[in-house]
Design an enzyme around this catalytic site. Structure first.
Site, PDB file in Angstrom:
ATOM      1  N   HIS A   1      -2.019   0.477  -9.669  1.00 58.81           N
ATOM      2  CA  HIS A   1      -2.530  -0.508  -8.699  1.00 58.81           C
ATOM      3  C   HIS A   1      -3.205  -1.683  -9.422  1.00 58.81           C
ATOM      4  CE1 HIS A   1      -4.189  -1.050  -4.342  1.00 58.81           C
ATOM      5  NE2 HIS A   1      -3.961  -2.211  -4.934  1.00 58.81           N
TER       6      HIS A   1
ATOM      7  N   ARG B   1       0.874  -1.168   0.000  1.00 59.01           N
ATOM      8  CA  ARG B   1       0.000   0.000   0.000  1.00 59.01           C
ATOM      9  C   ARG B   1       0.916   1.223   0.000  1.00 59.01           C
ATOM     10  NH1 ARG B   1      -3.568  -2.893  -1.422  1.00 59.01           N
ATOM     11  NH2 ARG B   1      -5.571  -3.267  -0.393  1.00 59.01           N
TER      12      ARG B   1
ATOM     13  N   GLU C   1      -4.496   7.578  -4.339  1.00 55.63           N
ATOM     14  CA  GLU C   1      -4.917   6.833  -5.534  1.00 55.63           C
ATOM     15  C   GLU C   1      -6.365   7.184  -5.840  1.00 55.63           C
ATOM     16  OE1 GLU C   1      -4.260   2.621  -5.147  1.00 55.63           O
ATOM     17  OE2 GLU C   1      -2.191   2.881  -4.475  1.00 55.63           O
TER      18      GLU C   1
END
Ligand code: DGY
Length: 323
Positions: free
Chosen positions: A283, A236, A265
């Site tokens: 991602h 993360r 994000e």
């Protein structure tokens, strides 16, 4: 009485159909006003299914009928788990089904960063390959190097397997507890974080985001890495102090970084984008057709079980389950 389910991210059509056969289903239209639709649907919702949405006290204050949230993800850092447990709301996730795909992506990112694939792809396509390449285009070896894995859960172990059997790498790891079976299987050696950073050619972050892993890699930790070291983050974004990383990459204090995750994000602008020694991805750890379908199927199964009074396979807060 049929229960009410809200789908707040896109699910494959056959799974929406499956849910519709058992429940009253509301699908949030992501092109419309998402928050307004979500809050409206929440008033009567017994179950929610989706991912990548912060859900806690504020967002769920009107969710009086909510029994379960089924997350289409393995990570659950976007949920306020203590709050959900306090409210008696079950939370489920989708472990296992994404392990191999996410490890593949981690390794692909490691290889791409080491061999500078995106940069040299852009160079070739831009018509700049007009004479033989020289040292300035060289990358660094992966085979036989030392791979330090921070977080030796399922995905960490799958990365260790690739490194050990596929690339004859020496495996170091740092985790909350020792893993004797992995030490045997992959000749993995346990290290404290500092030693792992100092000894590894590649440092791969695979920890969940918690209060103890938030910003675990900052300026001090980056200084411990070898100048030839490469950092890979598929965990993360907030596990790394991004400003410190940008500084370390700009000064070439480390060789490079491969990043699938970021502090914010989605991310459409960042100083990272102008650095040649970083490979950035949106991602996509679990983002293959097969794996995303399997995750959605598992999430539907968890949701269906919970709303039918059966124990779901993947309970994040099992203390809430009353049986
Ligand atoms: C997960 O499932 O947590 C992955 O990061 C994909 O979001």
């Amino acid at each position: 009485m049929r229960k009410n389910v809200v789908i707040y991210n896109r699910l494959p059509a056959p799974l929406v159909q499956q849910l519709s056969e058992a429940f009253n289903v509301t699908v949030i239209d992501t092109q419309g006003n998402v928050d307004e639709q979500f809050q409206h649907a929440l008033l009567h919702a017994h179950g929610l299914i989706g991912a990548s949405k912060t859900l806690g006290r504020h967002e769920l204050q009107h969710a009086e009928n909510l029994e379960v949230i089924s997350s289409v993800s393995v990570g659950y850092d976007s949920y306020d788990v203590p709050y959900l447990s306090e409210q008696g709301i079950l939370l489920t996730n989708t472990p296992d089904v994404l392990t191999q795909t996410t490890a593949d992506l981690g390794f692909a990112l490691l290889m791409s960063t080491a061999r500078r694939l995106p940069e040299l792809d852009a160079y070739t396509k831009a018509g700049q390959w007009t004479k033989g390449i020289t040292e300035e285009h060289f990358g660094t070896d992966v085979y036989g190097k030392t791979l330090g894995i921070v977080g030796m859960g399922r995905i960490g172990a799958a990365i260790a397997k690739r490194g050990h059997f596929g690339f004859d790498m020496r495996i170091l790891y740092h985790a909350g507890s020792r893993k004797p079976e992995l030490e045997k299987e992959f000749k993995a050696e346990y290290r404290d974080l500092e030693s792992l950073l100092q000894e590894s050619d590649f440092v791969c972050l695979v920890v969940p985001l918690t209060e103890s892993t938030r910003q675990m890699i900052g300026a001090r930790e980056l200084r411990l890495m070898k100048p030839s070291g490469i950092l890979i983050n598929i965990a993360r974004g907030p596990v790394v102090d991004e400003a410190a990383l940008i500084e370390a990459l700009s000064n070439q204090q480390i060789r490079g970084a491969g990043l699938d995750v970021f502090e914010q994000e989605p991310l459409s602008s960042s100083p990272l984008f102008s650095l040649k020694n970083v490979v950035t991805l949106p991602h996509i750890g679990s983002a293959t057709h097969e794996t995303r379908y399997a995750m959605a199927e598992r999430a539907v199964s968890n949701l269906t079980a919970a709303l039918s009074g059966n124990r779901p396979q993947d309970l994040v807060n099992p203390e809430v389950w009353k049986g």
